[in-house]
Design a protein around this motif. Sequence first.
Motif, PDB file in Angstrom:
ATOM      1  N   MET A  15      -6.430   0.031  -6.684  1.00  0.00           N
ATOM      2  CA  MET A  15      -6.693  -1.127  -5.421  1.00  0.00           C
ATOM      3  C   MET A  15      -6.216  -0.802  -4.087  1.00  0.00           C
ATOM      4  O   MET A  15      -7.419  -1.708  -3.639  1.00  0.00           O
ATOM      5  CB  MET A  15      -5.410  -2.177  -6.724  1.00  0.00           C
ATOM      6  N   SER A  39      -9.949   0.441  -3.298  1.00  0.00           N
ATOM      7  CA  SER A  39     -11.059  -0.541  -3.383  1.00  0.00           C
ATOM      8  C   SER A  39     -11.289  -2.105  -1.977  1.00  0.00           C
ATOM      9  O   SER A  39     -11.046  -2.586  -1.776  1.00  0.00           O
ATOM     10  CB  SER A  39     -10.885  -1.502  -4.459  1.00  0.00           C
ATOM     11  N   LEU A  40      -9.645  -2.534  -1.703  1.00  0.00           N
ATOM     12  CA  LEU A  40      -9.698  -3.129  -0.781  1.00  0.00           C
ATOM     13  C   LEU A  40      -9.207  -2.572   0.187  1.00  0.00           C
ATOM     14  O   LEU A  40      -8.895  -0.802   1.013  1.00  0.00           O
ATOM     15  CB  LEU A  40      -7.766  -4.132  -0.747  1.00  0.00           C
ATOM     16  N   ASN A  91       0.169 -14.897  -7.980  1.00  0.00           N
ATOM     17  CA  ASN A  91      -1.498 -14.837  -8.633  1.00  0.00           C
ATOM     18  C   ASN A  91      -2.362 -15.524  -7.563  1.00  0.00           C
ATOM     19  O   ASN A  91      -2.967 -15.670  -7.390  1.00  0.00           O
ATOM     20  CB  ASN A  91      -1.586 -14.337  -9.794  1.00  0.00           C
ATOM     21  N   ARG A 123      -6.268 -15.050  -5.961  1.00  0.00           N
ATOM     22  CA  ARG A 123      -7.108 -15.258  -5.832  1.00  0.00           C
ATOM     23  C   ARG A 123      -7.813 -16.173  -4.945  1.00  0.00           C
ATOM     24  O   ARG A 123      -8.581 -16.546  -4.927  1.00  0.00           O
ATOM     25  CB  ARG A 123      -6.599 -16.202  -7.736  1.00  0.00           C
ATOM     26  N   PRO A 137      -7.168  -9.565  -5.041  1.00  0.00           N
ATOM     27  CA  PRO A 137      -6.990  -8.841  -6.843  1.00  0.00           C
ATOM     28  C   PRO A 137      -5.642  -9.663  -7.376  1.00  0.00           C
ATOM     29  O   PRO A 137      -5.402  -9.703  -6.205  1.00  0.00           O
ATOM     30  CB  PRO A 137      -7.212  -7.834  -7.048  1.00  0.00           C
ATOM     31  N   GLU A 138      -5.880 -10.118  -8.291  1.00  0.00           N
ATOM     32  CA  GLU A 138      -4.383 -10.664  -9.116  1.00  0.00           C
ATOM     33  C   GLU A 138      -3.742  -8.800  -9.045  1.00  0.00           C
ATOM     34  O   GLU A 138      -4.084  -8.027  -9.519  1.00  0.00           O
ATOM     35  CB  GLU A 138      -4.639 -11.418 -10.668  1.00  0.00           C
TER      36      GLU A 138
END
Length: 247
Positions: A74, A77-78, A146, A150, A155-156
């Motif tokens: 994560m 990607s963030l 979550n 969302r 992402p959760e």
Amino acid sequence: MQDIHRAHWLAAKCRLLSPIRDFNSIQTRVRQTLDKGVQIDLSTESCKRFLRRRVNQKISVVILYVDIDGSTKMSMSLAPDKFATILHIFSQEMSLVIAEYGGYVLKYVGDAVIALFPAEYDSSQASRNAIECAKSMQEIIKQCINPELRSHGLPEIRAKMSVDNGDVQVVLYGKSIERSHIDIVGLSISMAAKMNPLAQAWHLVIGQSLYEKLANKDDFVEINIDPARWTYVDEKSGSGYKLYALK
């Protein structure tokens, strides 16, 4: 006399179980954190105060270790600020739940929150509190965190949890009781950390020592682990240290 009153207060705190929770308020706080930034300053000072009264002593505790499954991927990607916000929300909400069940946040390590529950007065109750705390953490992530992640295009998250109990040594690293680093050393905290990678997402794993203290063991099932991955031995029996997962 103050020590006696404090002992009674801690004993009562240890009996705290299943607090009433307002999921709407929690979700609102998560939303505000996403929209307006950090809402709460996280601190381990209350745990340090607890430990400072027990320097150079052995104390009985229950250790809970919770972290985000797949956080490394994560983080790659963030954007850094978005990942930092997710970490803060996770740490914030997990810390508040820990306090509700009579525990203290011992430390934050990356994406993990490590908590201790004093077990000096009633180790069975402290064990149940830690387990119920872990269950509540799952509920809050699924029902409050979550849905907001969302809705904000993030992402959760999924959590892994491990719990074990035992005696630990309170160690002060320096002269000053107020300024020096203070921590705990012992098998239970090491074991809880080593157990965590064996848990799957949304799973709670507990150690043999904790399992043996439970009045109702029906909610847990023994885990079959590859001996190459888990080589720890129970000091009492000399056989492999067993792990159990919440059904």
